[in-house]
Design a protein around this motif. Structure first.
Motif, short mmCIF file in Angstrom:
data_model
loop_
_atom_site.label_atom_id
_atom_site.label_comp_id
_atom_site.label_asym_id
_atom_site.label_seq_id
_atom_site.Cartn_x
_atom_site.Cartn_y
_atom_site.Cartn_z
N MET A 158 18.23 -40.74 -44.57
CA MET A 158 18.33 -40.16 -42.43
C MET A 158 18.24 -38.85 -42.85
N SER A 159 17.71 -38.04 -42.02
CA SER A 159 17.95 -36.45 -42.04
C SER A 159 17.93 -36.17 -40.19
N ILE A 160 18.61 -34.81 -40.21
CA ILE A 160 18.29 -34.31 -39.15
C ILE A 160 17.57 -33.47 -38.80
N THR A 161 16.26 -33.78 -37.40
CA THR A 161 15.29 -32.93 -37.71
C THR A 161 15.97 -32.67 -36.03
N PRO B 21 12.28 -34.08 -32.82
CA PRO B 21 13.20 -33.80 -33.32
C PRO B 21 14.61 -34.33 -32.72
N ASP B 22 15.81 -34.34 -33.59
CA ASP B 22 16.98 -34.93 -32.70
C ASP B 22 17.66 -33.71 -31.68
N LEU B 23 17.05 -32.68 -32.08
CA LEU B 23 18.18 -31.41 -31.61
C LEU B 23 16.87 -30.02 -31.52
N PHE B 24 16.86 -29.98 -30.07
CA PHE B 24 15.74 -28.95 -29.66
C PHE B 24 16.28 -27.56 -28.89
N ILE B 25 16.50 -26.31 -29.27
CA ILE B 25 17.16 -24.70 -29.02
C ILE B 25 15.95 -24.84 -28.08
N SER C 42 6.58 -30.35 -22.93
CA SER C 42 7.71 -31.07 -23.98
C SER C 42 8.85 -31.80 -23.79
N LEU C 43 9.61 -30.59 -22.78
CA LEU C 43 11.30 -30.92 -22.54
C LEU C 43 11.17 -32.80 -21.68
N ARG C 44 10.51 -32.52 -20.66
CA ARG C 44 9.63 -34.00 -19.90
C ARG C 44 9.96 -35.54 -21.32
N TRP C 45 8.81 -35.40 -22.53
CA TRP C 45 9.20 -36.39 -23.52
C TRP C 45 10.25 -35.96 -24.00
N LEU C 46 10.29 -34.75 -24.58
CA LEU C 46 11.81 -34.81 -25.04
C LEU C 46 13.16 -36.13 -24.00
N HIS C 47 12.58 -35.88 -22.99
CA HIS C 47 14.26 -35.97 -22.54
C HIS C 47 13.48 -37.82 -22.35
N SER C 48 12.34 -38.16 -22.25
CA SER C 48 11.60 -39.93 -22.56
C SER C 48 12.31 -40.00 -23.58
N GLN C 49 12.72 -39.27 -24.74
CA GLN C 49 13.34 -39.83 -26.58
C GLN C 49 14.85 -39.24 -25.97
N GLY C 50 15.21 -39.16 -25.42
CA GLY C 50 16.68 -39.28 -25.43
C GLY C 50 16.87 -37.75 -26.71
N THR C 51 15.93 -37.06 -26.99
CA THR C 51 16.48 -35.62 -27.47
C THR C 51 17.61 -34.69 -27.33
N ARG C 52 18.54 -34.49 -27.92
CA ARG C 52 19.48 -33.80 -27.19
C ARG C 52 18.71 -31.80 -27.26
N CYS C 53 19.10 -31.40 -25.99
CA CYS C 53 18.87 -30.53 -25.65
C CYS C 53 19.77 -29.40 -24.88
N VAL C 54 19.36 -28.20 -25.79
CA VAL C 54 20.57 -26.63 -26.28
C VAL C 54 19.83 -25.84 -25.05
N LEU D 296 25.42 -34.24 -31.32
CA LEU D 296 24.26 -35.07 -31.67
C LEU D 296 25.80 -36.54 -31.76
N GLY D 297 26.58 -36.21 -31.52
CA GLY D 297 27.66 -37.31 -31.79
C GLY D 297 27.81 -37.51 -33.42
N LEU D 298 27.55 -37.09 -34.80
CA LEU D 298 27.82 -37.29 -36.24
C LEU D 298 28.68 -36.37 -36.56
N GLY D 299 29.16 -37.31 -37.48
CA GLY D 299 30.19 -36.42 -38.77
C GLY D 299 31.97 -36.57 -38.11
N PRO D 300 32.53 -36.94 -38.39
CA PRO D 300 34.24 -36.72 -37.62
C PRO D 300 34.69 -35.79 -37.55
N ALA D 301 34.36 -34.63 -38.78
CA ALA D 301 34.72 -33.48 -38.37
C ALA D 301 33.94 -32.56 -37.25
N ALA D 302 32.99 -33.38 -36.93
CA ALA D 302 32.33 -32.50 -36.11
C ALA D 302 33.44 -32.40 -34.39
N ARG D 303 33.89 -32.76 -34.16
CA ARG D 303 33.91 -32.90 -32.57
C ARG D 303 35.53 -31.81 -33.07
#
Length: 456
Positions: free
Chosen positions: A1-4, A104-108, A123-135, A386-393
């Motif tokens: 897997m990879s993060i996009t 993408p997993d993340l949109f900024i 694009s934002l409506r589509w990202l919202h429907s896909q559950g993409t995290r938007c910043v 993204l809710g990933l990685g124990p050290a992230a938080r």
């Protein structure tokens, strides 16, 4: 897997938005794999072809949209002979196609939540429907509070942006300038705002080449960002007296109108110090030029200022006073904590620059009271989003005094920015800034070393 990740900037004036996103791309590439155990790839959507002169990490690329530019009458096509409506439709459909292809997993998005004329809404409506995290990424100063309110009203209010963006990252130090206290970031977004610190330490630079600007030390440096409205400052710099024993490099920027650039060159050639003055448009390694300069004169755009703040080089900011109040407010806030000197545009003369340069080359500037480690936190903030990685938080919470429930994800997730909602004034006292930023978690040399393997 990879993060996009996909990062967007509209780039109607200057390259500041794209350059911020480019710095974020390098930070994500440097830190997300370590924090999450997953590789990261990405696309930067920009609106000016000059953006692509800056390198990206491996696995990242640019997509340049046909450009808008800002005119006294509003936005207009930069190059294509088409109406605003057709250009907006072209940009919107191109961006949407790229975003859907990248999935993408993340949109900024930088600064403008819906882009020019709402071009991001599909694009934002589509990202919202896909559950993409938007910043939504924001520089620390937007404009006067009244002007900022009008901008928010034009897009339907901050609540309209809050419907699509899960987080707001402010690229600044709230003890230097707090856009929540000033009212520039309204309540619907304030509760999901995180202050990263200035994007200063660890900014990416390109390798020196045979064509790179060089000057024997010691030298002083004058720069005007992209240069589209820097002609007056560059001209005053060309006429200023060069401190004894120094050279003077003047960067006019890739977007300075040819007539203004030629005027600066003629002024430098006519100067009594002409043999010590070098005028050039481009320098891909500006952070290194700033770091090694004896003194620097600059406008007060975010990226130029961030590059200056990562050094001990004395700086005089001459803020642009037209279009927005952003630059004067930034310069005043940083001067209040002793990080820079500032000269109002109406007081700009060659004589004023000569006096300042003669004094500045005899000293250095300690900016350790300001939080300059935003790029060291971006990976942790992204991983936590993204809710990933124990050290992230833990990384996202580093240095934060308290936690506040996040309105998007609920009380179980903390924004880690409790202090941003205090009623502190937007401009601090020097003592307050020093107390807030007495220590920084990453030294400049360590931050730069961390990014070396990601700069091409």
């Amino acid at each position: 897997m990879s993060i996009t990740a996909v990062l967007y900037s509209h780039d109607s004036v200057g390259l500041g938005h794209a350059r911020r996103n480019r710095a974020l791309a390098h930070a994500l590439a440097a830190d997300l794999p370590r924090l999450t155990g997953q590789p990261v790839r990405g696309l930067l959507i920009a609106g000016h072809p000059d953006a692509t002169a800056d390198s990206l990490p491996e696995g990242w690329d640019w997509l340049v949209l046909p450009g808008f530019t800002s005119t006294p009458q509003g936005y207009a096509s930069r190059s294509l002979d088409v109406s605003n409506e057709r250009l907006s439709a072209l940009r919107s459909s191109t961006a949407a196609a790229a975003i859907k292809a990248m999935d993408p997993d993340l949109f900024i998005a930088d600064r403008h939540p819906f882009g020019v004329g709402g071009e991001l809404l599909d694009s934002l409506r589509w990202l919202h429907s896909q559950g993409t995290r938007c910043v939504l990424g924001m520089r620390e100063v937007l404009d006067t509070p009244a002007a900022a309110r009008k901008e928010w009203d034009r897009i339907g209010g901050a609540s309209a942006a809050a419907a699509f963006y899960h987080a707001v990252w402010v690229y600044g130090d709230p003890s230097v300038y707090n856009p929540i206290s000033s009212g520039e970031i309204p309540a619907p977004l304030a509760t999901r705002t995180r202050f990263t610190g200035y994007l200063s330490h660890g900014r990416p630079t390109d390798e020196l080449t045979d064509a790179s600007v060089r000057a024997p030390k010691p030298y002083v440096l004058s720069m005007v960002g992209g240069g589209s409205d820097g002609g007056r400052l560059a001209l005053a710099a060309a006429r200023a007296q060069v401190p004894a024993g120094h050279r003077h490099i003047i960067l006019t920027g890739p977007q300075m109108p040819p007539a203004d650039h030629d005027r600066v060159q003629r002024a430098a050639a006519a100067s009594p110090d002409s043999g010590s003055v070098q005028v050039t448009r481009l320098a891909p390694h500006v952070p290194q030029l700033v770091r090694e300069a004896a003194a620097v004169v600059s406008m007060a755009g975010y990226n130029s200022t961030a590059e200056i703040m990562a050094t001990t080089t004395p700086a005089l900011l001459v803020p642009r006073a037209t279009r927005r109040a952003e630059q004067p407010r930034r310069a005043r806030a940083l001067a209040a904590v002793g990080a820079v000197d500032t000269l109002p545009a109406e007081e700009l003369t060659a004589q004023a620059l000569s006096r300042w340069l003669a004094d500045a080359v005899t000293r250095r500037c300690d900016r350790s009271a300001v939080d300059l480690d935003g790029l060291a936190r971006i990976g942790g903030l992204a991983a936590a989003e993204l809710g990933l990685g124990p050290a992230a938080r833990r990384c996202a919470r580093a240095g934060s005094p308290a936690e506040r429930p996040d309105p998007v994800r609920g009380p179980e997730w903390a924004s880690s920015q409790d202090h941003v909602l205090t009623a502190a004034p937007p401009y601090p006292s020097p003592a307050h800034a020093a107390a807030r930023c007495a220590a920084t978690p990453l030294s400049p040399s360590a931050a730069e070393t961390r990014f070396d393997s990601h700069v091409r």
